[in-house]
Enzyme design. Structure first.
Site, PDB file in Angstrom:
ATOM      1  N   LEU A   1      -3.022  -7.830   6.351  1.00 46.73           N
ATOM      2  CA  LEU A   1      -2.879  -6.658   5.496  1.00 46.73           C
ATOM      3  C   LEU A   1      -4.241  -6.141   5.036  1.00 46.73           C
ATOM      4  CD1 LEU A   1      -0.387  -6.028   2.766  1.00 46.73           C
ATOM      5  CD2 LEU A   1      -2.774  -6.147   2.070  1.00 46.73           C
ATOM      6  N   HIS A   2      -4.377  -4.846   5.010  1.00 43.48           N
ATOM      7  CA  HIS A   2      -5.578  -4.200   4.486  1.00 43.48           C
ATOM      8  C   HIS A   2      -5.199  -2.797   4.019  1.00 43.48           C
ATOM      9  CE1 HIS A   2      -5.322  -3.456   8.818  1.00 43.48           C
ATOM     10  NE2 HIS A   2      -5.948  -2.307   8.605  1.00 43.48           N
ATOM     11  N   GLN A   3      -5.766  -2.403   2.898  1.00 45.88           N
ATOM     12  CA  GLN A   3      -5.495  -1.077   2.331  1.00 45.88           C
ATOM     13  C   GLN A   3      -6.711  -0.184   2.520  1.00 45.88           C
ATOM     14  OE1 GLN A   3      -3.079   0.078  -1.203  1.00 45.88           O
ATOM     15  NE2 GLN A   3      -5.072  -0.088  -2.187  1.00 45.88           N
TER      16      GLN A   3
END
Length: 189
Positions: A149-151
């Site tokens: 996950l990465h924003q």
């Protein structure tokens, strides 16, 4: 006929890409460095942390080498190697987890706080008018690295709509025509 400020080449004249023929209305903005992204260079080979995940590898590098901008206890902010705009960064939990619902409370907090800090910092440094903030969950949703996950925090400015061909009569091409030609010619036989 002479060249214009928009296109200094005469029809039929050989240009720096080695091509000939009548020029069209488009200028070319060559971005060959993006071919690494397009071809998946350095993309993980699987879904586990040990499968070459760059988001697992980056925290072990010196900040300048890994392009880490800020670290918190459970997450970090890192510049995107293939930015949409200058200052495009990502907020990433240290733990290798794919889905937002799997984050701990501490990870959710650090991701949120780092995102707020990133927005404030980018506004201070570059005067961004707005941001696109978001994460793509899963391959089908467009995640380049779905397993970790990465924003994204993408700064935006008035007039940066990225409609380069329509507004600026410019095309952004990730590879020189001579390189594309060589690839096609080699694959044709």
């Amino acid at each position: 006929m002479t060249g214009t400020p928009e296109s200094p080449y005469q029809p039929g004249e050989v240009n720096e890409q080695g091509g000939t023929g009548a020029q069209d209305a488009f200028l070319r903005l060559w971005t060959p460095h993006r071919m690494a992204y397009i071809t998946g260079e350095n993309k993980p080979v699987g879904t586990s942390a040990g499968d070459g995940c760059p988001f697992c590898r980056i925290p072990g590098l010196p900040d300048s080498e890994g392009l880490v901008v800020r670290r918190a206890e459970a997450a970090y902010a890192v510049l995107n190697l293939y930015p949409y705009n200058p200052g495009h960064l990502m907020v990433v939990p240290y733990r290798h987890v794919a889905d937002y619902t799997e984050l701990t409370e501490a990870e959710v907090n650090d991701v949120a706080v780092l995102t707020q800090q990133a927005m404030r910092t980018i506004r201070t440094v570059s005067g961004a008018h707005g941001f696109n903030i978001g994460m793509n969950q899963g391959d089908i949703a467009g995640a380049g690295i779905a397993a970790h996950l990465h924003q994204h925090a993408v700064p935006r400015w008035s007039g940066d709509t990225n409609f380069m061909p329509v507004v600026a009569q410019t095309r952004v091409l990730p590879q020189l025509l001579s390189e594309t030609r060589d690839l096609l010619a080699k694959a044709w036989s």
